[in-house]
Design a protein around this motif. Structure first.
Motif, PDB file in Angstrom:
ATOM      1  N   ASP A 153       0.865  -1.181   0.000  1.00  0.00           N
ATOM      2  CA  ASP A 153       0.000   0.000   0.000  1.00  0.00           C
ATOM      3  C   ASP A 153       0.899   1.226   0.000  1.00  0.00           C
ATOM      4  O   ASP A 153       1.559   1.532   0.989  1.00  0.00           O
ATOM      5  CB  ASP A 153      -0.928   0.002   1.218  1.00  0.00           C
ATOM      6  N   LEU A 154       0.915   1.932  -1.124  1.00  0.00           N
ATOM      7  CA  LEU A 154       1.874   3.013  -1.341  1.00  0.00           C
ATOM      8  C   LEU A 154       1.479   4.324  -0.669  1.00  0.00           C
ATOM      9  O   LEU A 154       2.256   5.273  -0.666  1.00  0.00           O
ATOM     10  CB  LEU A 154       2.036   3.244  -2.848  1.00  0.00           C
ATOM     11  N   HIS A 155       0.288   4.368  -0.084  1.00  0.00           N
ATOM     12  CA  HIS A 155      -0.162   5.622   0.525  1.00  0.00           C
ATOM     13  C   HIS A 155      -1.039   5.305   1.734  1.00  0.00           C
ATOM     14  O   HIS A 155      -2.226   5.010   1.605  1.00  0.00           O
ATOM     15  CB  HIS A 155      -0.942   6.447  -0.503  1.00  0.00           C
ATOM     16  N   VAL A 156      -0.427   5.348   2.913  1.00  0.00           N
ATOM     17  CA  VAL A 156      -1.152   5.150   4.169  1.00  0.00           C
ATOM     18  C   VAL A 156      -0.696   6.223   5.161  1.00  0.00           C
ATOM     19  O   VAL A 156       0.254   6.961   4.918  1.00  0.00           O
ATOM     20  CB  VAL A 156      -0.901   3.755   4.783  1.00  0.00           C
ATOM     21  N   HIS A 157      -1.379   6.250   6.311  1.00  0.00           N
ATOM     22  CA  HIS A 157      -0.948   7.116   7.418  1.00  0.00           C
ATOM     23  C   HIS A 157      -0.894   6.264   8.680  1.00  0.00           C
ATOM     24  O   HIS A 157      -1.922   5.885   9.228  1.00  0.00           O
ATOM     25  CB  HIS A 157      -1.871   8.322   7.551  1.00  0.00           C
ATOM     26  N   ALA A 158       0.331   5.962   9.084  1.00  0.00           N
ATOM     27  CA  ALA A 158       0.573   4.931  10.096  1.00  0.00           C
ATOM     28  C   ALA A 158       1.290   5.449  11.330  1.00  0.00           C
ATOM     29  O   ALA A 158       2.019   4.712  11.978  1.00  0.00           O
ATOM     30  CB  ALA A 158       1.372   3.781   9.473  1.00  0.00           C
ATOM     31  N   PHE A 159       1.092   6.721  11.648  1.00  0.00           N
ATOM     32  CA  PHE A 159       1.674   7.282  12.862  1.00  0.00           C
ATOM     33  C   PHE A 159       0.521   7.585  13.806  1.00  0.00           C
ATOM     34  O   PHE A 159      -0.150   8.615  13.677  1.00  0.00           O
ATOM     35  CB  PHE A 159       2.467   8.550  12.528  1.00  0.00           C
ATOM     36  N   PRO A 160       0.215   6.673  14.745  1.00  0.00           N
ATOM     37  CA  PRO A 160      -1.045   6.736  15.490  1.00  0.00           C
ATOM     38  C   PRO A 160      -1.233   7.977  16.349  1.00  0.00           C
ATOM     39  O   PRO A 160      -2.363   8.327  16.693  1.00  0.00           O
ATOM     40  CB  PRO A 160      -1.008   5.471  16.357  1.00  0.00           C
ATOM     41  N   GLU A 161      -0.151   8.665  16.677  1.00  0.00           N
ATOM     42  CA  GLU A 161      -0.286   9.849  17.519  1.00  0.00           C
ATOM     43  C   GLU A 161      -0.991  10.996  16.806  1.00  0.00           C
ATOM     44  O   GLU A 161      -1.518  11.907  17.449  1.00  0.00           O
ATOM     45  CB  GLU A 161       1.090  10.318  17.991  1.00  0.00           C
ATOM     46  N   LEU A 162      -0.972  10.983  15.476  1.00  0.00           N
ATOM     47  CA  LEU A 162      -1.541  12.097  14.728  1.00  0.00           C
ATOM     48  C   LEU A 162      -3.045  11.934  14.564  1.00  0.00           C
ATOM     49  O   LEU A 162      -3.538  10.854  14.241  1.00  0.00           O
ATOM     50  CB  LEU A 162      -0.872  12.205  13.360  1.00  0.00           C
ATOM     51  N   ASP A 163      -3.764  13.013  14.775  1.00  0.00           N
ATOM     52  CA  ASP A 163      -5.213  13.013  14.652  1.00  0.00           C
ATOM     53  C   ASP A 163      -5.614  14.125  13.689  1.00  0.00           C
ATOM     54  O   ASP A 163      -5.180  15.263  13.861  1.00  0.00           O
ATOM     55  CB  ASP A 163      -5.844  13.241  16.028  1.00  0.00           C
ATOM     56  N   PRO A 164      -6.399  13.855  12.649  1.00  0.00           N
ATOM     57  CA  PRO A 164      -7.081  12.582  12.431  1.00  0.00           C
ATOM     58  C   PRO A 164      -6.297  11.582  11.581  1.00  0.00           C
ATOM     59  O   PRO A 164      -6.717  10.438  11.430  1.00  0.00           O
ATOM     60  CB  PRO A 164      -8.326  13.012  11.667  1.00  0.00           C
ATOM     61  N   TYR A 165      -5.152  11.986  11.021  1.00  0.00           N
ATOM     62  CA  TYR A 165      -4.495  11.151  10.023  1.00  0.00           C
ATOM     63  C   TYR A 165      -3.470  10.209  10.635  1.00  0.00           C
ATOM     64  O   TYR A 165      -2.262  10.363  10.427  1.00  0.00           O
ATOM     65  CB  TYR A 165      -3.851  12.028   8.952  1.00  0.00           C
ATOM     66  N   GLY A 166      -3.932   9.213  11.387  1.00  0.00           N
ATOM     67  CA  GLY A 166      -3.008   8.246  11.970  1.00  0.00           C
ATOM     68  C   GLY A 166      -3.695   6.917  12.215  1.00  0.00           C
ATOM     69  O   GLY A 166      -4.917   6.830  12.295  1.00  0.00           O
ATOM     70  N   ASP A 167      -2.886   5.861  12.333  1.00  0.00           N
ATOM     71  CA  ASP A 167      -3.417   4.536  12.656  1.00  0.00           C
ATOM     72  C   ASP A 167      -2.264   3.635  13.072  1.00  0.00           C
ATOM     73  O   ASP A 167      -1.088   3.968  12.878  1.00  0.00           O
ATOM     74  CB  ASP A 167      -4.147   3.927  11.456  1.00  0.00           C
TER      75      ASP A 167
END
Length: 368
Positions: free
Chosen positions: A57-71
């Motif tokens: 998956d070439l485009h994700v947001h995987a830094f969970p501390e960031l809201d809303p763009y995290g996981d």
């Protein structure tokens, strides 16, 4: 402990059935079904399952501390059949070390695109102040994490750049040229206009969200591509789906297909909110939408395997070959009537759904 095993009778996307022998995390043999004499203590009956190289998956947001763009990494990685994710600009130079450290303990392989703004997505207008585009700090970050950072990310939409217009993109291209790394550009609402963005991009750069339905889009009202898009594709600029919460339109995707502007890669732009509440849910769900658009299974799987691996400069991640580290996704294609929804609420019906069943990655077999 490494899982030594034989995957028996899995089906490739071209219809061939194969046995895949894995020893010490490496593919030892790929043989026609029933012809391998290898004897591993563990065998897995893969009849009824497809196998491909591990999904990327070439485009994700995987830094969970960031809201809303995290996981969480594995929530959008191996648990969904994705063995490799590329975090697309969650962090700039200020926090890229934290993102790199977060890989420890994750089962999913992670790479990153460095946000050209040092603050990354700590704010959603990260390119509104040119003081945050610290060239020296950004280059130092790339030098510090050469095996982790695989490119640059610039979000070129009006709410991000504010009064700075096209200037952040010019800086991004300077950084890309200075480091020899490609650039992924997010397109959204103007300004700047896409007609001003595309001419600055060169071979190997990526336009993500290319199928969005916003007014500042790549296709005219009659569905024809704008001239700048045709020219960019001819130069070798790549097109990435980047579905996301607000960046995928069935109408635009149908226009793109009619005009022959095909995707190079299918990515999800997934993060916690659109994973849990849609319209993304998973990379497999996004891929299934393209089956509903009458793309072949081979085209869809190729966009999340060989196509993505080629852009990363890591072709071994996009193939199944003896001697390579085993990096595999097992999946089914179910026959079921399903209603798909795009980012604008438009619906299309499909008759097939791709569902991840397991991955073999980093020496382990993991059920999805």
């Amino acid at each position: 402990m490494t899982d030594n095993m034989v995957l028996r009778g899995a089906t490739l996307t071209d219809g061939r059935k194969v046995d895949i022998v894995i020893v010490d995390g490496v593919i030892a043999e790929v043989a026609a079904m029933g012809t391998s004499n290898s004897a591993c203590e563990r065998e897995l009956d893969c009849s009824g399952l497809f196998v491909s190289s591990g999904w990327i998956d070439l485009h994700v947001h995987a830094f969970p501390e960031l809201d809303p763009y995290g996981d969480e990494i594995d929530e959008i990685g191996v648990k969904q059949g994705v063995t490799v994710i590329v975090d697309a600009g969650s962090c700039g130079a200020d926090r890229i070390g934290d993102l790199a450290a977060s890989r420890q303990g994750a089962l999913t392989t992670v790479f990153a695109l460095l946000n050209i703004s040092k603050i990354g997505l700590q704010r959603i207008d990260e390119l509104s102040d040119l003081a945050w585009l610290d060239r020296e700090l950004a280059v130092q970050a790339v030098q510090m994490y050469p095996d982790f950072i695989v490119g640059w990310k610039a979000r070129m939409s009006g709410s991000v750049v504010r009064e700075n217009g096209i200037q952040p993109l010019r800086i991004a291209k300077e950084l890309a040229e200075a480091t020899g790394l490609p650039l992924m550009v997010h397109i959204g609402s103007a300004p700047p206009k896409v007609e001003d963005i595309l001419p600055l991009l060169t071979r190997g750069d990526v336009v993500t969200h290319y199928l969005n339905g916003k007014s500042n889009r790549l296709f005219q009202e009659d569905g024809r591509p704008i001239p700048a898009l045709t020219e960019a594709v001819a130069r070798g600029v790549r097109m990435d789906v980047g579905h996301g919460t607000a960046s995928f339109s069935f109408e635009t995707a149908e226009a793109a297909k009619r005009s022959g502007i095909r995707f190079d890669t299918i990515s999800s732009d997934i993060y916690r909110g659109n994973r849990q509440n849609g319209p993304v849910y998973s990379l497999a769900h996004v891929m299934s939408k393209f089956l509903a658009l009458s793309y072949s299974l081979g085209e869809v799987i190729g966009a999340v395997t060989a196509g993505a691996a080629q852009w990363l400069g890591k072709p071994e991640l996009g193939r199944i070959q003896a001697g390579d580290r085993a990096n595999l996704t097992l999946f089914t294609v179910t026959d079921e009537h399903i209603v798909f929804v795009d980012s604008e609420g438009a619906m299309r019906t499909g008759e097939h759904q791709i569902k991840a069943r397991g991955v073999y990655t980093n020496g382990r077999l993991i059920e999805c």
